[in-house]
Design an enzyme around this catalytic site. Structure first.
Site, PDB file in Angstrom:
ATOM      1  N   ASP B  33      33.011  51.688  22.424  1.00  0.00           N
ATOM      2  CA  ASP B  33      33.533  52.703  23.335  1.00  0.00           C
ATOM      3  C   ASP B  33      33.155  54.084  22.829  1.00  0.00           C
ATOM      4  O   ASP B  33      33.365  54.388  21.645  1.00  0.00           O
ATOM      5  CB  ASP B  33      35.072  52.635  23.387  1.00  0.00           C
ATOM      6  CG  ASP B  33      35.579  51.532  24.307  1.00  0.00           C
ATOM      7  OD1 ASP B  33      34.756  50.789  24.861  1.00  0.00           O
ATOM      8  OD2 ASP B  33      36.814  51.430  24.462  1.00  0.00           O
ATOM      9  N   LYS B  90      33.493  51.652  32.915  1.00  0.00           N
ATOM     10  CA  LYS B  90      34.609  50.903  33.481  1.00  0.00           C
ATOM     11  C   LYS B  90      34.956  51.396  34.876  1.00  0.00           C
ATOM     12  O   LYS B  90      34.918  52.605  35.145  1.00  0.00           O
ATOM     13  CB  LYS B  90      35.858  51.079  32.599  1.00  0.00           C
ATOM     14  CG  LYS B  90      35.771  50.409  31.237  1.00  0.00           C
ATOM     15  CD  LYS B  90      37.085  50.609  30.484  1.00  0.00           C
ATOM     16  CE  LYS B  90      36.982  50.246  29.013  1.00  0.00           C
ATOM     17  NZ  LYS B  90      36.814  48.811  28.778  1.00  0.00           N
ATOM     18  N   GLY B 162      43.698  49.313  22.963  1.00  0.00           N
ATOM     19  CA  GLY B 162      44.259  50.547  22.438  1.00  0.00           C
ATOM     20  C   GLY B 162      45.336  50.352  21.394  1.00  0.00           C
ATOM     21  O   GLY B 162      45.958  51.307  20.953  1.00  0.00           O
ATOM     22  N   ARG B 174      41.366  31.598  21.305  1.00  0.00           N
ATOM     23  CA  ARG B 174      41.805  30.233  20.981  1.00  0.00           C
ATOM     24  C   ARG B 174      42.169  29.468  22.250  1.00  0.00           C
ATOM     25  O   ARG B 174      41.855  28.279  22.385  1.00  0.00           O
ATOM     26  CB  ARG B 174      43.010  30.275  20.031  1.00  0.00           C
ATOM     27  CG  ARG B 174      42.636  30.552  18.586  1.00  0.00           C
ATOM     28  CD  ARG B 174      43.837  30.272  17.680  1.00  0.00           C
ATOM     29  NE  ARG B 174      43.550  30.562  16.284  1.00  0.00           N
ATOM     30  CZ  ARG B 174      42.995  29.695  15.435  1.00  0.00           C
ATOM     31  NH1 ARG B 174      42.655  28.477  15.855  1.00  0.00           N
ATOM     32  NH2 ARG B 174      42.766  30.031  14.176  1.00  0.00           N
ATOM     33  N   GLY B 223      41.614  45.387  20.245  1.00  0.00           N
ATOM     34  CA  GLY B 223      42.300  45.424  18.960  1.00  0.00           C
ATOM     35  C   GLY B 223      41.426  45.191  17.750  1.00  0.00           C
ATOM     36  O   GLY B 223      41.921  45.076  16.626  1.00  0.00           O
ATOM     37  N   GLY B 244      36.746  49.121  20.807  1.00  0.00           N
ATOM     38  CA  GLY B 244      37.172  50.254  21.624  1.00  0.00           C
ATOM     39  C   GLY B 244      37.634  51.389  20.753  1.00  0.00           C
ATOM     40  O   GLY B 244      36.852  52.136  20.179  1.00  0.00           O
ATOM     41  N   SER B 245      38.944  51.484  20.612  1.00  0.00           N
ATOM     42  CA  SER B 245      39.517  52.600  19.874  1.00  0.00           C
ATOM     43  C   SER B 245      39.251  52.506  18.382  1.00  0.00           C
ATOM     44  O   SER B 245      39.350  53.496  17.662  1.00  0.00           O
ATOM     45  CB  SER B 245      41.027  52.628  20.120  1.00  0.00           C
ATOM     46  OG  SER B 245      41.298  52.354  21.474  1.00  0.00           O
TER      47      SER B 245
END
Lengths: 260, 301
Positions: B33, B90, B162, B174, B223, B244-245
């Protein structure tokens, strides 16, 4: 001619032909840093080769007879080749004659000159590049530079410019295993499917470079001595012609009868 | 331009195939990102195989609250000009007009994303109507196959964007693997009922039964903040990761990004992972999903 000199006279038998080293399957190393390397491994396995993955320097200690550079992102692969300390070794082996097949990003890694289609970083070295690597060239991809061609990355545009096509394998390419060598000179060229994904464009070739596949007179697959490259993805179609041509060059005797 | 584009290339199936194949080229890579051209260059230099252009990274979207929309096309174009790798962006779930705009600026991949505020609480975009490829999030096999039926050519776990907490991405991966294994081991005559139970088309389920995998590439997302997180997801079967973050909310983005890229390539080499994990500076602080009120993963089923 190079191709014929290198092509073994394979018998029609599915078993390994005589005249080469013991009938062990050849080992092809596939650069597995990023991209579609598993697809190549499947193809090569189907054609009777043993494959190994090159992910880090220690992997280079294994024996291999040939190298495949897969599609993916050439910026990523070139960077990891250096940072994982595999670049110099592989470059030297290619220069010494290790048979190598580069597809799409893999061809970009081999090309002597690389340009970018987008204006952003064409021939411009950003400050971070130079700080990261003193040898950094004026292009965003600093590959092996062993193949005397010029390629433009993303030469047909972004993903919306990706396309499929068909074209003939040049008639003067090495014979396929099923054909007698003499016949292949006059046999009609075979049409093969081509898949181009954000493909590079070959814009210049030195005179010694042989064009294997052309589309609208643009070279799409090329050969220079031990190096084979294509701007399309033979690993994504059912056609094995490019692999057979490459394996023939290796004197590889593991190639089974073609289906047709 | 002299590029020969045969008629067949304009047909939907060829285009969808090409779009699935672009995802194959991204495998083994890290999609990052970014919010500015500068960040995009840092990501490319660090070895990102693609970047996701957005105005605010998920952690900030979560902090800001309110309605979160597609990014300004001018900002996305700035990132397209800054890098040579694929650029993704996005759009909101169900917002086909945003998707049309992204296609018009020749984005390489659209993420119909639960990170933005959903524009439609019933329907996803009919992605078969687009030439541009789509990636969608999925928490389980049913969601994945429904998105693929709608035209998605790449799937990712949803994670809980996030948060910097990898637990949801692990759970989704999983779950997906377990369901695929179960379907692969079924008798063929059990697939009809299973298709009904999962609310998915029989033909897609049959392809999973026969191949033992999704018909498109499956990445991990949500995450992932450390090389260890990336290696965990790869060992669980992800074919690549979105970060991402985790990168630009950390102390040293360039170094962390490069470390995560190498971790994805050598995800089983614990010694290398150990050295990659050293001295990366501060990871994003993160928040535990149990501490937050807005659960984004539940958006769009």
């Amino acid at each position: 001619m190079l191709g014929h000199a290198a092509a073994p006279a394979l018998a029609d038998a599915p078993t390994p032909a005589a005249g080469s080293a013991p009938a062990a399957a050849p080992t092809v190393a596939v650069l597995a840093l990023q991209g579609a390397f598993i697809e190549h491994e499947k193809k090569l396995a189907k054609l009777g080769c043993r494959t190994i993955e090159l992910r880090q320097r220690a992997d280079l200690q294994q024996h291999f007879d040939a190298l495949v550079l897969p599609g993916g992102e050439s910026t990523v692969q070139a960077k990891l080749l250096r940072e994982l300390d595999m670049f110099d070794d592989l470059q030297a082996r290619i220069a010494q004659g290790l048979p190598v097949l580069g597809t799409c990003a893999g061809l970009i890694l081999l090309a002597e000159h690389v340009h970018s289609a987008s204006d952003g970083r064409t021939l411009a070295t950003s400050p971070s590049d130079t700080s990261a690597d003193p040898n950094h060239s004026a292009t965003p991809v600093n590959g092996f530079r062993t193949f005397p061609i010029t390629v433009v990355r993303n030469g047909y545009g972004r993903q919306l410019g990706s396309f499929v096509a068909k074209a003939k394998l040049a008639a003067h390419t090495p014979p396929l295993p099923s054909s007698a060598a003499a016949d292949s000179l006059t046999a009609p060229a075979k049409e093969i499917p081509l898949v181009f994904i954000r493909a590079p464009r070959i814009t210049a070739t030195s005179p010694e470079v042989q064009t294997l596949v052309a589309l609208d007179s643009e070279p799409m697959a090329v050969r220079f001595k031990n190096q084979f490259g294509c701007t399309f993805h033979p690993e994504l179609t059912d056609d094995d012609s490019i692999y057979r041509m490459f394996l023939n060059h290796l004197h590889m005797t593991c190639v089974r009868e073609p289906k047709n | 331009m002299t590029t020969p584009v045969p008629e067949a290339a304009s047909s939907l199936t060829d285009r969808q195939t090409l779009n699935r194949q672009l995802a194959q080229m991204l495998k083994g890579g890290v999609i990052m990102d970014v919010t500015t051209p500068e960040q995009a260059r840092i990501a490319e230099d660090a070895g990102a195989c693609a970047v996701m252009a957005l105005e605010r990274i998920p952690a900030d979207i979560r902090a800001a609250g309110g309605v979160s929309r597609m990014s300004d096309p001018a900002m996305i174009k700035g990132i397209q000009e800054a890098v040579t790798i694929p650029v993704m962006a996005k759009c909101r779930i169900g917002h086909f007009a945003e998707a049309q705009i992204l296609q018009a600026i020749e984005i390489d991949y659209i993420d119909e994303s639960e990170v933005l505020s959903p524009a439609d609480d019933t329907y996803h975009i009919d992605k078969t109507q687009f030439a541009v490829p789509f990636v969608c999030g999925a928490r389980n096999l049913g969601e994945a196959l429904r998105r693929i039926q709608e035209g998605a050519t790449m799937i990712r776990t949803k994670g809980e964007p996030g948060t910097g907490d990898v637990v949801q991405a692990v759970r989704h991966m999983r779950m997906m693997n377990a369901e695929i294994a179960r379907v692969a081991n079924m008798r063929a005559d059990e697939l009809f009922e299973e298709a009904k139970r999962l609310c998915v088309p029989y033909d897609l389920l049959k392809s999973v039964h026969e191949s033992g995998r999704l018909p498109v590439v499956n990445f991990a997302a949500g995450g992932i903040a450390t090389p260890a997180d990336a290696a965990l997801m790869m060992q669980l079967g992800a074919e690549g990761v979105f970060v991402g973050s985790g990168i630009f909310k950390s102390g040293n983005p360039a170094q962390r990004a490069a470390a995560i890229v190498k971790a994805v390539t050598n995800y089983t080499d614990a010694e290398m992972l150990a050295s990659l994990s050293e001295n990366l500076g501060e990871a994003m602080v993160g928040i535990n999903a149990d501490e937050i009120e807005l659960i984004m993963e539940a958006r769009g089923q």
